[in-house]
Design a protein around this motif. Structure first.
Motif, PDB file in Angstrom:
ATOM      1  N   HIS A 165      -2.009 -21.191  -1.443  1.00 48.42           N
ATOM      2  CA  HIS A 165      -1.245 -21.141  -0.200  1.00 48.42           C
ATOM      3  C   HIS A 165      -2.186 -21.068   1.000  1.00 48.42           C
ATOM      4  O   HIS A 165      -3.320 -20.598   0.899  1.00 48.42           O
ATOM      5  CB  HIS A 165      -0.287 -19.947  -0.212  1.00 48.42           C
ATOM      6  N   GLU A 166      -1.687 -21.505   2.134  1.00 51.86           N
ATOM      7  CA  GLU A 166      -2.517 -21.611   3.335  1.00 51.86           C
ATOM      8  C   GLU A 166      -3.029 -20.254   3.799  1.00 51.86           C
ATOM      9  O   GLU A 166      -4.200 -20.099   4.128  1.00 51.86           O
ATOM     10  CB  GLU A 166      -1.707 -22.283   4.451  1.00 51.86           C
ATOM     11  N   ASP A 167      -2.166 -19.254   3.837  1.00 59.09           N
ATOM     12  CA  ASP A 167      -2.556 -17.920   4.303  1.00 59.09           C
ATOM     13  C   ASP A 167      -2.827 -17.031   3.090  1.00 59.09           C
ATOM     14  O   ASP A 167      -1.968 -16.286   2.631  1.00 59.09           O
ATOM     15  CB  ASP A 167      -1.443 -17.318   5.173  1.00 59.09           C
ATOM     16  N   THR A 168      -4.038 -17.114   2.582  1.00 60.83           N
ATOM     17  CA  THR A 168      -4.366 -16.397   1.346  1.00 60.83           C
ATOM     18  C   THR A 168      -4.312 -14.885   1.520  1.00 60.83           C
ATOM     19  O   THR A 168      -3.956 -14.163   0.588  1.00 60.83           O
ATOM     20  CB  THR A 168      -5.761 -16.788   0.840  1.00 60.83           C
ATOM     21  N   GLU A 169      -4.661 -14.388   2.707  1.00 61.34           N
ATOM     22  CA  GLU A 169      -4.713 -12.944   2.911  1.00 61.34           C
ATOM     23  C   GLU A 169      -3.323 -12.310   2.938  1.00 61.34           C
ATOM     24  O   GLU A 169      -3.188 -11.116   2.647  1.00 61.34           O
ATOM     25  CB  GLU A 169      -5.444 -12.618   4.218  1.00 61.34           C
ATOM     26  N   ARG A 170      -2.301 -13.091   3.283  1.00 64.60           N
ATOM     27  CA  ARG A 170      -0.948 -12.550   3.362  1.00 64.60           C
ATOM     28  C   ARG A 170      -0.074 -12.990   2.187  1.00 64.60           C
ATOM     29  O   ARG A 170       1.123 -12.721   2.174  1.00 64.60           O
ATOM     30  CB  ARG A 170      -0.289 -12.950   4.685  1.00 64.60           C
ATOM     31  N   HIS A 171      -0.676 -13.651   1.227  1.00 63.70           N
ATOM     32  CA  HIS A 171       0.078 -14.043   0.040  1.00 63.70           C
ATOM     33  C   HIS A 171       0.534 -12.781  -0.694  1.00 63.70           C
ATOM     34  O   HIS A 171      -0.212 -11.810  -0.827  1.00 63.70           O
ATOM     35  CB  HIS A 171      -0.806 -14.889  -0.877  1.00 63.70           C
ATOM     36  N   PRO A 172       1.782 -12.739  -1.181  1.00 65.02           N
ATOM     37  CA  PRO A 172       2.303 -11.511  -1.793  1.00 65.02           C
ATOM     38  C   PRO A 172       1.448 -10.947  -2.925  1.00 65.02           C
ATOM     39  O   PRO A 172       1.284  -9.724  -3.027  1.00 65.02           O
ATOM     40  CB  PRO A 172       3.686 -11.934  -2.295  1.00 65.02           C
ATOM     41  N   LEU A 173       0.887 -11.816  -3.772  1.00 66.63           N
ATOM     42  CA  LEU A 173       0.072 -11.301  -4.873  1.00 66.63           C
ATOM     43  C   LEU A 173      -1.202 -10.665  -4.350  1.00 66.63           C
ATOM     44  O   LEU A 173      -1.653  -9.630  -4.856  1.00 66.63           O
ATOM     45  CB  LEU A 173      -0.258 -12.429  -5.864  1.00 66.63           C
ATOM     46  N   ARG A 174      -1.781 -11.255  -3.331  1.00 71.87           N
ATOM     47  CA  ARG A 174      -2.980 -10.680  -2.719  1.00 71.87           C
ATOM     48  C   ARG A 174      -2.657  -9.318  -2.101  1.00 71.87           C
ATOM     49  O   ARG A 174      -3.378  -8.341  -2.288  1.00 71.87           O
ATOM     50  CB  ARG A 174      -3.502 -11.641  -1.660  1.00 71.87           C
ATOM     51  N   VAL A 175      -1.556  -9.260  -1.347  1.00 70.53           N
ATOM     52  CA  VAL A 175      -1.151  -8.004  -0.700  1.00 70.53           C
ATOM     53  C   VAL A 175      -0.868  -6.936  -1.748  1.00 70.53           C
ATOM     54  O   VAL A 175      -1.315  -5.789  -1.625  1.00 70.53           O
ATOM     55  CB  VAL A 175       0.085  -8.245   0.191  1.00 70.53           C
ATOM     56  N   LEU A 176      -0.136  -7.313  -2.801  1.00 69.91           N
ATOM     57  CA  LEU A 176       0.199  -6.353  -3.850  1.00 69.91           C
ATOM     58  C   LEU A 176      -1.050  -5.843  -4.551  1.00 69.91           C
ATOM     59  O   LEU A 176      -1.188  -4.637  -4.818  1.00 69.91           O
ATOM     60  CB  LEU A 176       1.146  -7.008  -4.859  1.00 69.91           C
ATOM     61  N   ALA A 177      -1.981  -6.737  -4.853  1.00 71.16           N
ATOM     62  CA  ALA A 177      -3.218  -6.339  -5.531  1.00 71.16           C
ATOM     63  C   ALA A 177      -4.029  -5.370  -4.679  1.00 71.16           C
ATOM     64  O   ALA A 177      -4.565  -4.373  -5.186  1.00 71.16           O
ATOM     65  CB  ALA A 177      -4.047  -7.575  -5.866  1.00 71.16           C
ATOM     66  N   GLU A 178      -4.119  -5.635  -3.381  1.00 66.49           N
ATOM     67  CA  GLU A 178      -4.899  -4.751  -2.509  1.00 66.49           C
ATOM     68  C   GLU A 178      -4.240  -3.377  -2.395  1.00 66.49           C
ATOM     69  O   GLU A 178      -4.921  -2.348  -2.421  1.00 66.49           O
ATOM     70  CB  GLU A 178      -5.057  -5.392  -1.126  1.00 66.49           C
ATOM     71  N   HIS A 179      -2.922  -3.360  -2.255  1.00 69.01           N
ATOM     72  CA  HIS A 179      -2.214  -2.077  -2.179  1.00 69.01           C
ATOM     73  C   HIS A 179      -2.439  -1.257  -3.452  1.00 69.01           C
ATOM     74  O   HIS A 179      -2.714  -0.054  -3.396  1.00 69.01           O
ATOM     75  CB  HIS A 179      -0.713  -2.310  -2.003  1.00 69.01           C
ATOM     76  N   THR A 180      -2.294  -1.893  -4.604  1.00 67.51           N
ATOM     77  CA  THR A 180      -2.372  -1.140  -5.858  1.00 67.51           C
ATOM     78  C   THR A 180      -3.805  -0.747  -6.197  1.00 67.51           C
ATOM     79  O   THR A 180      -4.025   0.313  -6.793  1.00 67.51           O
ATOM     80  CB  THR A 180      -1.755  -1.944  -7.016  1.00 67.51           C
ATOM     81  N   ASN A 181      -4.770  -1.554  -5.828  1.00 64.91           N
ATOM     82  CA  ASN A 181      -6.164  -1.157  -6.038  1.00 64.91           C
ATOM     83  C   ASN A 181      -6.484   0.105  -5.241  1.00 64.91           C
ATOM     84  O   ASN A 181      -7.189   1.004  -5.714  1.00 64.91           O
ATOM     85  CB  ASN A 181      -7.112  -2.291  -5.634  1.00 64.91           C
ATOM     86  N   LEU A 182      -5.961   0.173  -4.023  1.00 66.64           N
ATOM     87  CA  LEU A 182      -6.155   1.359  -3.192  1.00 66.64           C
ATOM     88  C   LEU A 182      -5.459   2.566  -3.811  1.00 66.64           C
ATOM     89  O   LEU A 182      -6.053   3.642  -3.944  1.00 66.64           O
ATOM     90  CB  LEU A 182      -5.610   1.110  -1.790  1.00 66.64           C
ATOM     91  N   ALA A 183      -4.210   2.378  -4.214  1.00 65.80           N
ATOM     92  CA  ALA A 183      -3.420   3.508  -4.724  1.00 65.80           C
ATOM     93  C   ALA A 183      -3.948   4.028  -6.055  1.00 65.80           C
ATOM     94  O   ALA A 183      -3.895   5.234  -6.323  1.00 65.80           O
ATOM     95  CB  ALA A 183      -1.956   3.084  -4.868  1.00 65.80           C
ATOM     96  N   LYS A 184      -4.469   3.142  -6.896  1.00 68.64           N
ATOM     97  CA  LYS A 184      -4.932   3.560  -8.215  1.00 68.64           C
ATOM     98  C   LYS A 184      -6.308   4.227  -8.175  1.00 68.64           C
ATOM     99  O   LYS A 184      -6.588   5.106  -8.980  1.00 68.64           O
ATOM    100  CB  LYS A 184      -4.993   2.357  -9.160  1.00 68.64           C
ATOM    101  N   HIS A 185      -7.144   3.796  -7.247  1.00 62.24           N
ATOM    102  CA  HIS A 185      -8.545   4.213  -7.312  1.00 62.24           C
ATOM    103  C   HIS A 185      -9.026   5.093  -6.163  1.00 62.24           C
ATOM    104  O   HIS A 185     -10.047   5.778  -6.305  1.00 62.24           O
ATOM    105  CB  HIS A 185      -9.451   2.973  -7.380  1.00 62.24           C
TER     106      HIS A 185
END
Length: 387
Positions: A165-185
C-alpha cells in the motif's frame, strides 16, 4: 437487492442469513477471540466514556488585555485501567491474526510441527518486498510447503503486507504491530487526555479556539493545566463547548489518534480483512460478527454466529454518544410543539428509548417530514398519558 438489519432482544444489530460457510471448523476459534476483543474494547470504551462525562477539566477565566481567555486549570488523571485495557485489546487483535495463520499452516501440513517450525510461524509487517522475501527464506519457513514460494497462503500473507500500500506507515498491520510490540516489551499503550474540540453554541466571528471540531478525523491537541482553550472579547457572554478526548499515540509516527477510533479501525481490519484473507484469500466474504457471549459454553458455535451482534464496541460507543445528543434534541423539538407533554414527561419518554431508537427518531425529524413530527408527538403524548 434490499438488505435489512434486525434488532434482537438485547438491542444488538444482527444480520439475518449471513453465510459463514467460508470459516472452516479448524478456524472457529478466531470467532471467539474476536468476541473477546470486542468485550475488552467495550470495557475500555465505557471507562473512557465515564471519564469524559465526569468532566475531567477544571476550567477558569483569565483577563488578557481586551480579551477573556478560557484556560484549563486542572486535568484529571486518566484511570490506569484504560491504557491497560487498550493494550490488552491490541494484543488480542494481533493474536487473532497470528492464531489464524498458525491454524492454517497446521491444517495444510496435516501433521504436527516441530518446535523450531512452530516458532517460525508469525505474521510479519514489512514495509519492503525485499524484507518479506528474506523472511520467507528462513530455513524453517522455506521447508514448510504452506509458506513456500508461490503457495496460496504465502500469497495471502503477501497481500496483507504494508509495502503493498502507498502509505506503509499507516497501514493497519504496521500500526497494529507497532502498538503490540510496545505493549508486550516496553510499556502499556500510551494514552492520555487531549483536547478534541472547542466551539461556541452559536457561531461567533470574534471567538478564537485552540482546536475546531473535525468530525471523523480523530484529530486532537495536547492538553495540560494552564493551556488556553479559547478567547473572546471581554464583556460578551458566549457559551463554549469544550470536548476532551482520550487519545492513543502511535509508537512509530508519534501521531495521537482518538483511542476509540484507533481500536475501532484496527478491530474492523482484523475482522473483515486480515482473518478472511488468510483463510480464503479474499476479504469479499460475510464479515465475522464482533459480538457474542463467550462466558458460557456453546454446543454449536455456528448457530451462535448466526444470531450474533453485528455492531462492534466502537460503533456502540458512537451510538451511545449520538443517542445522548439525540435525546436532548428530541426533548427540545417536541417541547416546542403545541399539545406537547411537559418536559418531565418528555424526558421520561426519551429515556425509555434505547440508543438506536433515539437516534432513529432524530433522523426522522431531520428530514423535516410533517408525518414524522406528528407521529413522534403522538408517541410522546401516549407515553405521558400512561404515566
Amino acid at each position: 437487492m434490499a438488505k435489512s438489519l434486525l434488532v434482537d432482544t438485547l438491542g444488538r444489530m444482527s444480520r439475518p442469513g449471513a453465510d459463514y460457510s467460508w470459516l472452516p471448523d479448524h478456524q472457529l476459534h478466531v470467532a471467539a477471540t474476536l468476541a473477546h476483543v470486542d468485550w475488552i474494547i467495550d470495557q475500555a470504551a465505557r471507562l473512557m466514556e465515564a471519564y469524559t462525562k465526569a468532566g475531567p477539566l477544571v476550567l477558569g477565566e483569565v483577563v488578557n488585555g481586551d480579551r477573556m481567555e478560557l484556560v484549563a486549570r486542572e486535568v484529571a488523571p486518566l484511570p490506569a485501567a484504560i491504557s491497560r485495557l487498550v493494550a490488552d485489546a491490541l494484543t488480542q487483535l494481533r493474536a487473532a491474526v497470528e492464531h489464524t495463520l498458525f491454524a492454517e499452516v497446521e491444517h495444510l501440513l496435516d501433521r504436527s510441527m516441530s518446535t523450531a517450525e512452530e516458532k517460525c510461524i508469525e505474521v510479519p509487517a514489512f514495509t519492503t518486498e525485499e524484507n518479506f522475501d528474506k523472511w520467507l527464506a528462513h530455513r524453517h519457513r522455506r521447508n514448510l510447503p504452506p509458506l513456500g514460494s508461490g503457495a496460496p497462503l504465502t500469497g495471502c500473507l503477501r497481500r496483507l503486507q504494508p509495502y503493498q500500500h502507498e502509505d506503509t506507515e499507516r497501514h493497519p498491520l504496521r500500526v497494529l504491530a507497532e502498538h503490540t510490540n510496545l505493549a508486550k516489551h516496553r510499556v502499556p499503550a500510551v494514552a492520555t487526555t487531549r483536547l478534541g474540540a472547542v466551539y461556541p453554541d452559536q457561531p461567533h466571528p470574534d471567538v478564537a479556539v485552540a482546536i475546531s471540531p473535525a468530525p471523523g478525523t480523530g484529530r486532537s491537541i495536547a492538553l495540560e493545566a494552564g493551556d488556553v482553550l479559547a478567547s473572546a472579547p471581554r464583556g460578551q457572554q458566549i457559551v463554549l463547548n469544550v470536548v476532551p478526548t482520550v487519545a492513543l499515540q502511535r509508537p512509530h509516527t508519534g501521531e495521537w489518534i482518538v483511542a476509540a477510533k484507533e481500536l475501532g479501525l484496527l478491530e474492523q481490519w482484523v475482522r473483515t480483512t486480515a482473518v478472511p484473507t488468510l483463510i480464503t484469500g479474499t476479504a469479499h466474504v460475510a464479515p465475522l460478527p464482533p459480538q457474542f457471549d463467550i462466558t458460557t459454553g456453546h454446543e454449536d458455535l455456528r448457530q451462535v454466529l448466526a444470531g450474533a451482534g453485528q455492531v462492534a464496541a466502537a460503533g456502540r460507543l458512537a451510538m451511545r454518544i449520538g443517542a445522548a445528543g439525540a435525546r436532548g434534541s428530541l426533548v427540545d423539538l417536541i417541547a416546542s410543539l403545541r399539545g406537547s407533554p411537559d418536559r418531565d414527561a418528555l424526558q421520561g419518554w426519551v429515556d425509555s428509548l434505547d440508543d438506536q431508537a433515539a437516534v432513529a427518531r432524530v433522523n426522522r425529524l431531520a428530514e423535516n417530514n410533517l408525518v414524522a413530527v406528528v407521529t413522534l408527538l403522538a408517541e410522546a403524548q401516549h407515553y405521558a398519558a400512561r404515566r
